[in-house]
Design an enzyme around this catalytic site. Structure first.
Site, PDB file in Angstrom:
ATOM      1  N   GLU A  56       0.896  -1.624  -0.459  1.00 30.85           N
ATOM      2  CA  GLU A  56       0.060  -0.270  -0.234  1.00 30.85           C
ATOM      3  C   GLU A  56       0.710   1.429   0.579  1.00 30.85           C
ATOM      4  O   GLU A  56       1.505   1.528   0.576  1.00 30.85           O
ATOM      5  CB  GLU A  56      -1.017   0.096   0.888  1.00 30.85           C
ATOM      6  CG  GLU A  56      -1.763   1.290   0.860  1.00 30.85           C
ATOM      7  CD  GLU A  56      -2.596   1.489   2.500  1.00 30.85           C
ATOM      8  OE1 GLU A  56      -3.003   0.626   3.320  1.00 30.85           O
ATOM      9  OE2 GLU A  56      -3.368   2.307   2.480  1.00 30.85           O
ATOM     10  N   ASP A 131      -3.062  11.737  -2.582  1.00 30.28           N
ATOM     11  CA  ASP A 131      -2.757  13.448  -3.203  1.00 30.28           C
ATOM     12  C   ASP A 131      -3.053  14.097  -4.287  1.00 30.28           C
ATOM     13  O   ASP A 131      -2.334  13.249  -5.024  1.00 30.28           O
ATOM     14  CB  ASP A 131      -1.577  14.212  -2.540  1.00 30.28           C
ATOM     15  CG  ASP A 131      -1.195  13.309  -0.735  1.00 30.28           C
ATOM     16  OD1 ASP A 131      -2.455  14.154  -0.089  1.00 30.28           O
ATOM     17  OD2 ASP A 131      -0.205  13.588  -0.711  1.00 30.28           O
ATOM     18  N   LYS A 135      -4.340  21.463  -7.972  1.00 22.86           N
ATOM     19  CA  LYS A 135      -3.861  23.400  -8.770  1.00 22.86           C
ATOM     20  C   LYS A 135      -3.104  22.651  -9.883  1.00 22.86           C
ATOM     21  O   LYS A 135      -2.273  21.781 -10.332  1.00 22.86           O
ATOM     22  CB  LYS A 135      -3.040  24.213  -8.267  1.00 22.86           C
ATOM     23  CG  LYS A 135      -4.079  24.954  -6.964  1.00 22.86           C
ATOM     24  CD  LYS A 135      -2.507  25.957  -6.620  1.00 22.86           C
ATOM     25  CE  LYS A 135      -3.208  26.038  -5.689  1.00 22.86           C
ATOM     26  NZ  LYS A 135      -2.693  26.524  -3.939  1.00 22.86           N
ATOM     27  N   ASP A 167     -11.746  10.689  -4.297  1.00 19.89           N
ATOM     28  CA  ASP A 167     -12.771  11.100  -5.018  1.00 19.89           C
ATOM     29  C   ASP A 167     -12.650  12.547  -5.600  1.00 19.89           C
ATOM     30  O   ASP A 167     -12.930  13.436  -5.842  1.00 19.89           O
ATOM     31  CB  ASP A 167     -12.856  11.747  -3.237  1.00 19.89           C
ATOM     32  CG  ASP A 167     -11.982  12.117  -2.652  1.00 19.89           C
ATOM     33  OD1 ASP A 167     -10.975  12.561  -3.305  1.00 19.89           O
ATOM     34  OD2 ASP A 167     -12.324  12.370  -1.627  1.00 19.89           O
TER      35      ASP A 167
HETATM   36  C1  SAM Z   1      -4.468  12.426   0.545  1.00 21.64           C
HETATM   37  S1  SAM Z   1      -3.932  10.789   2.088  1.00 21.64           S
HETATM   38  C2  SAM Z   1      -4.662   9.424   1.862  1.00 21.64           C
HETATM   39  C3  SAM Z   1      -3.899   8.392   2.850  1.00 21.64           C
HETATM   40  C4  SAM Z   1      -4.901   7.162   3.105  1.00 21.64           C
HETATM   41  N1  SAM Z   1      -4.782   6.581   1.751  1.00 21.64           N
HETATM   42  C5  SAM Z   1      -6.435   7.394   3.234  1.00 21.64           C
HETATM   43  O1  SAM Z   1      -7.392   6.747   2.555  1.00 21.64           O
HETATM   44  O2  SAM Z   1      -7.004   7.953   4.544  1.00 21.64           O
HETATM   45  C6  SAM Z   1      -2.179  10.654   0.863  1.00 21.64           C
HETATM   46  C7  SAM Z   1      -1.010   9.836   1.761  1.00 21.64           C
HETATM   47  O3  SAM Z   1       0.023   9.325   0.729  1.00 21.64           O
HETATM   48  C8  SAM Z   1       1.549   9.818   1.817  1.00 21.64           C
HETATM   49  N2  SAM Z   1       2.508  10.207   0.087  1.00 21.64           N
HETATM   50  C9  SAM Z   1       2.451  10.685  -0.450  1.00 21.64           C
HETATM   51  N3  SAM Z   1       3.191  10.272  -1.333  1.00 21.64           N
HETATM   52  C10 SAM Z   1       4.301  10.125  -0.597  1.00 21.64           C
HETATM   53  C11 SAM Z   1       5.447   8.989  -1.227  1.00 21.64           C
HETATM   54  N4  SAM Z   1       5.794   9.106  -2.445  1.00 21.64           N
HETATM   55  N5  SAM Z   1       5.356   7.762  -0.511  1.00 21.64           N
HETATM   56  C12 SAM Z   1       4.643   7.535   0.650  1.00 21.64           C
HETATM   57  N6  SAM Z   1       4.000   8.135   0.794  1.00 21.64           N
HETATM   58  C13 SAM Z   1       4.058   9.096   0.518  1.00 21.64           C
HETATM   59  C14 SAM Z   1       1.043  11.156   1.917  1.00 21.64           C
HETATM   60  O4  SAM Z   1       2.092  11.762   3.144  1.00 21.64           O
HETATM   61  C15 SAM Z   1       0.050  10.748   2.991  1.00 21.64           C
HETATM   62  O5  SAM Z   1      -0.587  10.393   4.179  1.00 21.64           O
END
Ligand code: SAM
Length: 224
Positions: A56, A131, A135, A167
């Site tokens: 994941e 994420d 933008k 979403d």
């Molecule tokens: C919007 S959150 C969603 C978290 C979770 N999957 C959920 O559904 O609640 C996106 C997560 O991806 C992590 N993330 C983004 N880019 C990443 C990367 N290159 N390696 C590891 N984690 C990453 C961020 O730190 C963040 O916690």
């Protein structure tokens, strides 16, 4: 020759650590964490068994990660996350649930996939609510890009699956385009897939649904 800094899919913020998260981060990382290394790792020997391996990327606070791992003791799960309070939260949940089939690598997923995981070693990859970087000038930071999807594909076993949920409509459209353009991937649906039973509804998602956001799942398999 000038070398450009890598484009990151995240911004490391200080973030608020609860007491439990900080305690877990400091005391449980040696037990359930797999430290980043530039050398390949052998997941079967880390988990002490041969079992399907699910990765994941971006496990956030770890609610979904832990729920899925608890419901599937026959599989081994590796979470990758960079946000320290989220890592602490996941570690705390692993300990509370007594899970032996879930580990975390606290590092950038791109580097983990390049260096630590090699060959066609994964049965499935989950990327839930990445994420969205809404933008236009930030779109280059989105995780789902053709180069990254090609790397994911290299790490999937033939027949393995890639499951993305979002979403954000425009990120879903973008991801559908990128995944459909990767020749080794086959869409399991005509476009978006129904949410499979193994992906629980999160609080975050239920809130989005109340606001009228549509959640879209994309599930592709790698050609055998
Ligand atoms: C919007 S959150 C969603 C978290 C979770 N999957 C959920 O559904 O609640 C996106 C997560 O991806 C992590 N993330 C983004 N880019 C990443 C990367 N290159 N390696 C590891 N984690 C990453 C961020 O730190 C963040 O916690």
């Amino acid at each position: 020759m000038s070398s450009h800094p890598p484009i990151r899919s995240y911004v490391l913020r200080q973030g608020y650590f609860s007491h439990a998260q900080r305690h877990a981060y400091e005391s449980l990382l040696p037990r359930y964490g797999i430290p980043f290394s530039e050398n390949p790792i052998d997941l079967d020997s880390i988990f002490g068994r041969t079992a399907p391996k699910i990765l994941e990327i971006g496990s956030g606070m770890g609610e979904t990660t832990v729920e899925i791992a608890a419901q599937h003791p026959e599989k081994d799960f590796v979470a990758i996350e960079v946000h320290a309070p989220g890592i602490g939260s996941l570690l705390d949940r692993i300990e509370k649930h007594g899970l032996t089939n879930l580990r975390i690598i606290p590092h950038d997923a791109k580097l983990v996939l390049q260096h630590m995981l090699t060959g066609e070693s994964l049965d499935g990859i989950h990327i839930f609510f990445p994420d969205p970087w809404p933008k236009a000038r930030h779109h280059k930071r989105r995780l789902i890009q053709s180069d990254f999807v090609s790397l994911l594909c290299n790490r999937l076993k033939p027949g393995g699956y890639l499951h993305i949920a979002t979403d954000w409509e425009d990120y879903a459209i973008h991801s559908l385009h990128v995944l459909s353009s990767e020749q080794r991937l086959i869409n399991t649906a005509a476009d978006y897939a129904p949410r499979p039973a193994y992906r629980p509804l999160t609080k975050f998602e239920q809130r989005g649904m109340k606001l009228g956001h549509t959640i879209r799942d994309l599930i592709f398999t790698k050609a055998a």
